[in-house]
Design an enzyme around this catalytic site. Structure first.
Site, mmCIF file in Angstrom:
data_model
loop_
_atom_site.group_PDB
_atom_site.id
_atom_site.type_symbol
_atom_site.label_atom_id
_atom_site.label_comp_id
_atom_site.label_asym_id
_atom_site.label_seq_id
_atom_site.Cartn_x
_atom_site.Cartn_y
_atom_site.Cartn_z
ATOM 1 N N HIS A 62 3.935 -2.225 -3.296
ATOM 2 C CA HIS A 62 3.049 -1.511 -4.220
ATOM 3 C C HIS A 62 1.612 -1.958 -3.936
ATOM 4 O O HIS A 62 1.376 -3.054 -3.406
ATOM 5 C CB HIS A 62 3.402 -1.844 -5.666
ATOM 6 C CG HIS A 62 4.703 -1.262 -6.120
ATOM 7 N ND1 HIS A 62 5.044 -1.193 -7.447
ATOM 8 C CD2 HIS A 62 5.737 -0.721 -5.437
ATOM 9 C CE1 HIS A 62 6.231 -0.632 -7.570
ATOM 10 N NE2 HIS A 62 6.678 -0.337 -6.347
ATOM 11 N N GLU A 64 -0.679 -3.186 -5.753
ATOM 12 C CA GLU A 64 -1.043 -4.475 -6.340
ATOM 13 C C GLU A 64 -0.513 -5.635 -5.499
ATOM 14 O O GLU A 64 -1.219 -6.623 -5.274
ATOM 15 C CB GLU A 64 -0.473 -4.609 -7.757
ATOM 16 C CG GLU A 64 -0.923 -3.550 -8.718
ATOM 17 C CD GLU A 64 0.085 -2.404 -8.843
ATOM 18 O OE1 GLU A 64 0.490 -1.831 -7.800
ATOM 19 O OE2 GLU A 64 0.464 -2.071 -9.975
ATOM 20 N N CYS A 92 3.686 -1.921 -12.978
ATOM 21 C CA CYS A 92 5.102 -1.965 -13.342
ATOM 22 C C CYS A 92 5.486 -3.421 -13.627
ATOM 23 O O CYS A 92 4.679 -4.339 -13.466
ATOM 24 C CB CYS A 92 5.945 -1.386 -12.213
ATOM 25 S SG CYS A 92 5.991 -2.416 -10.724
ATOM 26 N N CYS A 95 5.034 -5.806 -10.592
ATOM 27 C CA CYS A 95 3.644 -6.111 -10.267
ATOM 28 C C CYS A 95 2.988 -7.015 -11.306
ATOM 29 O O CYS A 95 2.289 -7.968 -10.946
ATOM 30 C CB CYS A 95 2.861 -4.822 -10.069
ATOM 31 S SG CYS A 95 3.375 -3.951 -8.556
#
Length: 164
Positions: A62, A64, A92, A95
């Site tokens: 992701h 992040e 999420c 993360c």
């Protein structure tokens, strides 16, 4: 229910604009357009990232996480105290967990995520008092352009799928 957007700090909109450019880079390679930037208190960018789950065949890639990895390499340390992560979409669970583990000072996000948001929309992981680290979370910075980018992406994707 998503948290009320906090008043952004000076410079937050500029860093979120950088994260939006990262999100566009994700779109350009066919990824869901989410971008992230990690910066220190002096305004130096220490890491950037955008979604790479498809191109890297990596469910953890992701935006992040990619940005955290870059900042950790820059700092030669997995702990990133005093730093702020800017991301175009509410993080999420995975993360925000990584951000708390990195001991970030702040997390600033753009659009709320009513499906998987873990900063107040679905869950509020940062509000769990028993956790050993807490970070300041600010939502809603450039929420409209962040949300618009995602809506355009999925609208275009649905249109392509209906033609197929």
């Amino acid at each position: 229910m998503a948290p009320e957007p906090a008043a952004p700090a000076p410079g937050d909109a500029d860093f979120m604009a950088m994260a939006l450019r990262q999100a566009q880079a994700a779109w350009d390679i066919g990824e869901v357009p989410v971008g992230a930037v990690v910066a220190d208190a002096q305004g130096q960018v220490l890491g950037t990232g955008y979604n790479r789950t498809i191109v890297d065949s990596d469910p953890t890639a992701h935006a992040e996480i990619v940005a955290l990895r870059a900042a950790a390499q820059h700092q030669s340390n997995y702990r990133l105290p005093g730093l702020t992560l800017y991301v175009t979409l509410e993080p999420c669970v995975m993360c925000i967990g990584a951000m708390l583990h990195a001991r970030l000072a702040r997390v600033v996000y753009g659009a709320a995520d009513p499906k998987t948001g873990a900063c107040g929309s679905v869950l509020d992981v940062g509000a769990v008092a028993r956790l050993n680290h807490h970070t300041t979370i600010t939502g809603g910075v450039l929420a409209e352009p962040c949300g618009d980018l995602l809506r355009r992406f999925f609208r275009e994707r649905r249109a392509k799928e209906s033609v197929s």
